[in-house]
Enzyme design. Structure first.
Site, PDB file in Angstrom:
ATOM      1  CB  ILE A  10      56.548  36.697  45.432  1.00 33.52           C
ATOM      2  CG1 ILE A  10      56.039  38.186  45.381  1.00 33.52           C
ATOM      3  CG2 ILE A  10      56.949  36.109  44.145  1.00 33.52           C
ATOM      4  CD1 ILE A  10      57.117  38.684  44.701  1.00 33.52           C
ATOM      5  N   GLY A  11      53.927  36.731  47.740  1.00 30.81           N
ATOM      6  CA  GLY A  11      53.883  37.185  49.193  1.00 30.81           C
ATOM      7  C   GLY A  11      52.491  37.803  49.383  1.00 30.81           C
ATOM      8  N   GLY A  13      51.039  41.534  51.302  1.00 26.96           N
ATOM      9  CA  GLY A  13      51.358  42.883  51.923  1.00 26.96           C
ATOM     10  C   GLY A  13      50.105  43.317  52.477  1.00 26.96           C
ATOM     11  CB  SER A  14      49.415  46.556  54.151  1.00 29.12           C
ATOM     12  OG  SER A  14      50.195  47.225  53.091  1.00 29.12           O
ATOM     13  N   GLY A  16      46.713  43.343  50.607  1.00 33.05           N
ATOM     14  CA  GLY A  16      46.510  42.511  49.301  1.00 33.05           C
ATOM     15  C   GLY A  16      47.919  41.589  49.190  1.00 33.05           C
ATOM     16  CE  LYS A  33      51.203  46.245  49.513  1.00 38.42           C
ATOM     17  NZ  LYS A  33      51.010  47.046  50.599  1.00 38.42           N
ATOM     18  CG  ASP A 141      53.695  46.548  60.753  1.00 32.97           C
ATOM     19  OD1 ASP A 141      53.111  45.915  59.935  1.00 32.97           O
ATOM     20  OD2 ASP A 141      54.017  46.162  61.814  1.00 32.97           O
TER      21      ASP A 141
HETATM   22  C1  5Z5 Z   1      58.502  33.738  48.634  1.00 35.66           C
HETATM   23  N1  5Z5 Z   1      58.455  35.299  48.381  1.00 35.66           N
HETATM   24  C2  5Z5 Z   1      59.464  35.884  48.166  1.00 35.66           C
HETATM   25  O1  5Z5 Z   1      60.588  35.173  48.123  1.00 35.66           O
HETATM   26  C3  5Z5 Z   1      59.464  37.088  47.825  1.00 35.66           C
HETATM   27  C4  5Z5 Z   1      60.235  37.950  46.781  1.00 35.66           C
HETATM   28  C5  5Z5 Z   1      61.048  37.381  45.782  1.00 35.66           C
HETATM   29  N2  5Z5 Z   1      59.817  39.218  46.656  1.00 35.66           N
HETATM   30  C6  5Z5 Z   1      59.014  39.293  47.795  1.00 35.66           C
HETATM   31  C7  5Z5 Z   1      58.268  40.900  48.273  1.00 35.66           C
HETATM   32  C8  5Z5 Z   1      58.436  41.674  47.574  1.00 35.66           C
HETATM   33  C9  5Z5 Z   1      59.188  42.240  46.414  1.00 35.66           C
HETATM   34  O2  5Z5 Z   1      59.731  41.525  45.739  1.00 35.66           O
HETATM   35  N3  5Z5 Z   1      58.759  43.562  45.973  1.00 35.66           N
HETATM   36  C10 5Z5 Z   1      58.206  44.108  47.166  1.00 35.66           C
HETATM   37  C11 5Z5 Z   1      57.647  45.466  47.267  1.00 35.66           C
HETATM   38  C12 5Z5 Z   1      56.688  45.582  48.232  1.00 35.66           C
HETATM   39  C13 5Z5 Z   1      56.256  44.713  49.133  1.00 35.66           C
HETATM   40 CL1  5Z5 Z   1      55.363  45.032  50.474  1.00 35.66          CL
HETATM   41  C14 5Z5 Z   1      56.888  43.339  49.124  1.00 35.66           C
HETATM   42  C15 5Z5 Z   1      57.749  43.000  47.962  1.00 35.66           C
HETATM   43  C16 5Z5 Z   1      58.754  38.020  48.443  1.00 35.66           C
HETATM   44  C17 5Z5 Z   1      57.782  38.062  49.694  1.00 35.66           C
END
Ligand code: 5Z5
Length: 278
Positions: A10-11, A13-14, A16, A33, A141
């Site tokens: 889904i994304g 982060g730092s 990974g 992560k 950050d």
């Molecule tokens: C396209 N991605 C998303 O919509 C997305 C979703 C539904 N969740 C996330 C990111 C996180 C998420 O859902 N929980 C997290 C805990 C720590 C970090 Cl560094 C990031 C996240 C993201 C980037």
């Protein structure tokens, strides 16, 4: 590790990628992560240990919750299980608003600001740590990419990958964050301090109002000069003078004159958002 069923990435982060996972025992969804520590330098490994130690301490409704970590030595992987934030990151929400020509309402901005100020107050003056009060934590950050939204659109401050525990062991000197949100004191190579987080949050508020960061430049030196001047364009009439003044305080060039979270949380509009006077 087989406690969780891996789903889609889904994304990032730092250190990974972030993957959505489902806990097999109850079907609950988390974010994981995933870090290949083979590729990490000794310094990065120390920073990762610092990040996990900071995350474990923090228990707050507006900070992304850390649950556990697993080390898979066979594959040199570290997995950090955290709260799933269904709304994704704020940077993506800003991009989408820009694309659709939509704006955040003033109420939405005050609510996100109030929640992130509480999260930052917990970091800087933390009393409700898992094991009681903790030393001040600087995020270092803060930017829309590191603010996440839950299913009710509550803000969750996340990715403490560059954060620092201000326990005197390693006073935050180097700055490695995102230049757009870099404060004047960092440009003049003074030490990063809690007020630098306040500055970065002020930049996030400005971006929620205009969908652009307050300071931009064609070159790093042009950006640096604009940050050090600290001049920001007035907001459109969609937003109140009260919001502009509040943000101006967070973007004072001299960090000594920038209010801390304790002062900012006393503002009537912030207290109203947090239902502190009922
Ligand atoms: C396209 N991605 C998303 O919509 C997305 C979703 C539904 N969740 C996330 C990111 C996180 C998420 O859902 N929980 C997290 C805990 C720590 C970090 Cl560094 C990031 C996240 C993201 C980037």
């Amino acid at each position: 590790m087989d406690l969780y069923e891996p789903l889609n990435v889904i994304g990032s982060g730092s250190f990974g990628v972030i993957r959505k996972v489902r806990r097999k025992s109850d079907g609950k969804i988390f974010a994981r992560k995933e870090i290949d520590y083979r590729k990490m330098s000794e310094r990065e490994r120390k920073q990762l240990v610092a990040e996990v130690n900071i995350l474990r301490e923090l228990r707050h409704p507006y900070i992304v919750r850390y649950f556990e970590r697993h080390i898979d030595r066979e594959n040199s992987m570290i997995y950090i299980i955290m709260e799933y934030c269904e709304g994704g990151d704020l940077a993506a929400v800003v991009r989408k608003a820009k694309k659709l020509g939509k704006r955040f309402s003033e109420d939405q901005i005050w609510n996100l600001l109030a929640q992130l100020l509480l999260a930052l107050h917990e970091c800087h003056h933390g009393a409700s740590g898992k094991s009681g009060p903790h030393p001040p934590i600087l995020h270092r950050d803060i930017k829309p990419d590191n603010v996440f939204l839950d299913s009710q659109n509550n803000a969750k401050l996340g990715d403490f990958g560059l954060s620092r525990l201000m326990d005197g062991s390693d006073f935050a000197r180097t700055y490695v964050g995102t230049p757009f949100y870099m404060s004047p004191e960092l440009i003049s190579e003074s030490a990063y301090n809690a007020k630098s987080d306040i500055w970065a949050l002020g930049c996030v508020v400005y971006e929620l109002c205009t969908l652009e960061p307050p300071f931009q430049g064609k070159t790093q030196s042009q950006l640096a000069a604009r940050i050090q001047r600290g001049v920001i364009e007035p907001l459109s009439r969609d937003y109140s003078r009260e919001l502009f003044q509040f943000m101006r305080e967070m973007l004072r060039v001299k960090h000594e004159r920038r209010p801390c979270t304790t002062i900012l949380l006393e503002h009537p509009r912030i207290r109203q958002c947090l239902h502190l006077d009922q």
